[in-house]
Design an enzyme around this catalytic site. Structure first.
Site, PDB file in Angstrom:
ATOM      1  CG  HIS A  72     -21.546 -37.859   4.782  1.00 53.51           C
ATOM      2  ND1 HIS A  72     -21.814 -38.981   4.051  1.00 53.51           N
ATOM      3  CD2 HIS A  72     -20.278 -38.040   5.282  1.00 53.51           C
ATOM      4  CE1 HIS A  72     -20.780 -39.815   4.108  1.00 53.51           C
ATOM      5  NE2 HIS A  72     -19.826 -39.268   4.834  1.00 53.51           N
TER       6      HIS A  72
ATOM      7  CG  HIS B 139     -14.783 -37.740   5.353  1.00 51.26           C
ATOM      8  ND1 HIS B 139     -14.741 -38.182   6.650  1.00 51.26           N
ATOM      9  CD2 HIS B 139     -15.959 -38.193   4.851  1.00 51.26           C
ATOM     10  CE1 HIS B 139     -15.839 -38.867   6.924  1.00 51.26           C
ATOM     11  NE2 HIS B 139     -16.608 -38.886   5.852  1.00 51.26           N
TER      12      HIS B 139
ATOM     13  CD  GLU C  42     -17.409 -41.673   2.892  1.00 58.11           C
ATOM     14  OE1 GLU C  42     -17.498 -40.697   3.661  1.00 58.11           O
ATOM     15  OE2 GLU C  42     -17.907 -42.784   3.137  1.00 58.11           O
TER      16      GLU C  42
END
Ligand code: CO
Length: 140
Positions: A7, A80, A131
């Site tokens: 994502h 992010h 991440e």
């Protein structure tokens, strides 16, 4: 080492307003419910796309880690990117060995998908907060 782009995290002052924009302007049709992650200090809502997700994050509580970001970017913005890795501990140790800075204690925390995640400091990542998350069991 990194696998799928899971994502893109997008900070927003209002998940409601962002959902309306993704739905009414961009034409997205699939959204998760909005839910709180109090330990992470964020509200979360996923926009489901055919090949990935947008993770909308809005501050939760007074000490949210994205408050400073929104002060700099009042309309919100790309916050992010998240890649899947087969083994989060192996990935963390490999990243450290290569000079990346793991944020916090470095102990993986349970992320919005219910699997362990870590974050890598943007200073070593070309300016991008990265991440890494363990591959979800039922990876699509
Ligand atoms: Co994320």
């Amino acid at each position: 080492m990194i696998g799928k782009l899971n994502h893109v995290g997008v900070a927003t002052p209002s998940i409601g307003a962002s959902v309306a924009m993704y739905r009414d302007v961009l034409g997205a049709t699939s959204f998760s419910d909005r839910f709180a992650m109090p330990e992470q200090g964020v509200w979360v809502c996923f926009v489901n796309l055919p090949n990935s997700q947008i993770e909308l994050i809005e501050p939760y509580g007074d000490a949210s880690p994205i408050t400073a970001f929104l002060e700099k970017n009042p309309k919100g913005g790309q916050h992010h990117v998240c890649f899947e890795v087969p083994d989060i501990i192996e990935a963390r140790d490999a990243m450290r060995a290569k000079g990346a800075t793991v944020l916090g204690t470095g102990e993986p925390r349970i992320g919005a998908h219910g699997v362990p995640v870590i974050f890598l400091h943007p200073k070593d990542m070309g300016g991008v907060l990265v991440e890494l998350m363990a591959e979800p069991k039922a990876s699509h």
